[in-house]
Scaffold this motif. Structure first.
Motif, PDB file in Angstrom:
ATOM      1  N   GLN A   6       2.752  -1.915  -9.308  1.00 44.33           N
ATOM      2  CA  GLN A   6       2.073  -1.813  -8.019  1.00 44.33           C
ATOM      3  C   GLN A   6       1.396  -3.157  -7.791  1.00 44.33           C
ATOM      4  OE1 GLN A   6      -0.663   1.373  -8.671  1.00 44.33           O
ATOM      5  NE2 GLN A   6       0.898   2.953  -8.558  1.00 44.33           N
ATOM      6  N   THR A   7       1.749  -3.827  -6.696  1.00 45.70           N
ATOM      7  CA  THR A   7       1.211  -5.160  -6.455  1.00 45.70           C
ATOM      8  C   THR A   7       0.361  -5.181  -5.199  1.00 45.70           C
ATOM      9  OG1 THR A   7       3.157  -5.851  -5.215  1.00 45.70           O
ATOM     10  CG2 THR A   7       3.168  -6.286  -7.582  1.00 45.70           C
ATOM     11  N   ARG A   8      -0.589  -6.107  -5.197  1.00 40.85           N
ATOM     12  CA  ARG A   8      -1.445  -6.316  -4.033  1.00 40.85           C
ATOM     13  C   ARG A   8      -1.690  -7.819  -3.919  1.00 40.85           C
ATOM     14  NH1 ARG A   8      -7.623  -5.114  -3.496  1.00 40.85           N
ATOM     15  NH2 ARG A   8      -7.406  -5.711  -5.642  1.00 40.85           N
ATOM     16  N   ASP A  67       7.088   3.122 -14.748  1.00 40.95           N
ATOM     17  CA  ASP A  67       6.913   2.992 -13.296  1.00 40.95           C
ATOM     18  C   ASP A  67       7.088   1.541 -12.872  1.00 40.95           C
ATOM     19  OD1 ASP A  67       6.299   5.684 -13.101  1.00 40.95           O
ATOM     20  OD2 ASP A  67       4.134   5.351 -13.150  1.00 40.95           O
ATOM     21  N   GLN A  81       0.808  -1.736 -13.881  1.00 44.19           N
ATOM     22  CA  GLN A  81       2.053  -1.035 -14.177  1.00 44.19           C
ATOM     23  C   GLN A  81       1.853  -0.034 -15.297  1.00 44.19           C
ATOM     24  OE1 GLN A  81       5.340  -3.561 -15.296  1.00 44.19           O
ATOM     25  NE2 GLN A  81       6.831  -1.962 -14.820  1.00 44.19           N
ATOM     26  N   TRP A 105      -1.476  -7.056 -10.056  1.00 45.11           N
ATOM     27  CA  TRP A 105      -0.537  -5.969 -10.311  1.00 45.11           C
ATOM     28  C   TRP A 105      -1.039  -5.046 -11.417  1.00 45.11           C
ATOM     29  CZ3 TRP A 105       1.112  -6.024 -15.267  1.00 45.11           C
ATOM     30  CH2 TRP A 105       1.078  -7.249 -15.949  1.00 45.11           C
TER      31      TRP A 105
END
Length: 159
Positions: free
Chosen positions: A82-84, A79, A75, A73
């Motif tokens: 954002q993870t993957r 905001d 950040q 992740w």
């Protein structure tokens, strides 16, 4: 409105809309709902760690969930992260992370952030323990935390 045997009626406020479901359909919908929610992973992760701060405030790291899923992740301030997903832990990886988890249980909580900080969070069913330190901190606890942090990073970066 006449009652129909074998049907479930759902009347919304104002009696403008009435939904009728045949009883077998209700059972099927309930079964689908139960099965779809039972496959969800735990809402609490197992371990999370990362680093960030400085001029941009950007933070990045990893989260390992109880089912073995590894997420990477990033950040930015203000905001959402954002993870993957990076995959699942292999048996040897899980064993190494379990060893880190057990060692963290022996450490006192530590919260001494710097301009740029690193952190590790350990989750249990009851609470969350967190250790935050600056990479330049020379306290004995932070030397141990730094070693565990590096072990975690090496572990999830293995192919």
């Amino acid at each position: 409105m006449p009652e129909h045997r074998g049907y479930l009626s759902l009347r919304l406020p104002g009696d403008e809309i009435v939904f009728r479901f045949h009883e077998p359909m209700c059972r099927l919908l309930l079964l689908v709902l139960l099965l779809s929610t039972s496959s969800c992973r735990s809402t609490k992760p197992w371990l999370s760690w990362g680093e960030g701060g400085g001029f941009t405030g950007l933070q990045q790291g990893y989260t390992v969930w109880r089912d073995g899923t590894i997420e990477m992740w990033r950040q930015s301030p203000g905001d959402p992260p954002q993870t993957r997903t990076r995959g699942k832990l292999r048996r040897t990886q899980r064993q190494q992370i379990e060893a880190v988890y057990r060692q963290l249980q022996t450490l006192p909580a530590y919260n001494s952030p710097g301009n740029y900080s690193r952190f590790i969070r350990r989750y249990t069913s009851r609470d969350t323990a967190q250790w935050v330190w600056s990479p330049s901190d020379t306290h004995a606890v932070t030397r141990t935390l730094q070693m565990l942090y590096e072990m975690l990073n090496q572990n999830v970066r293995q192919p």
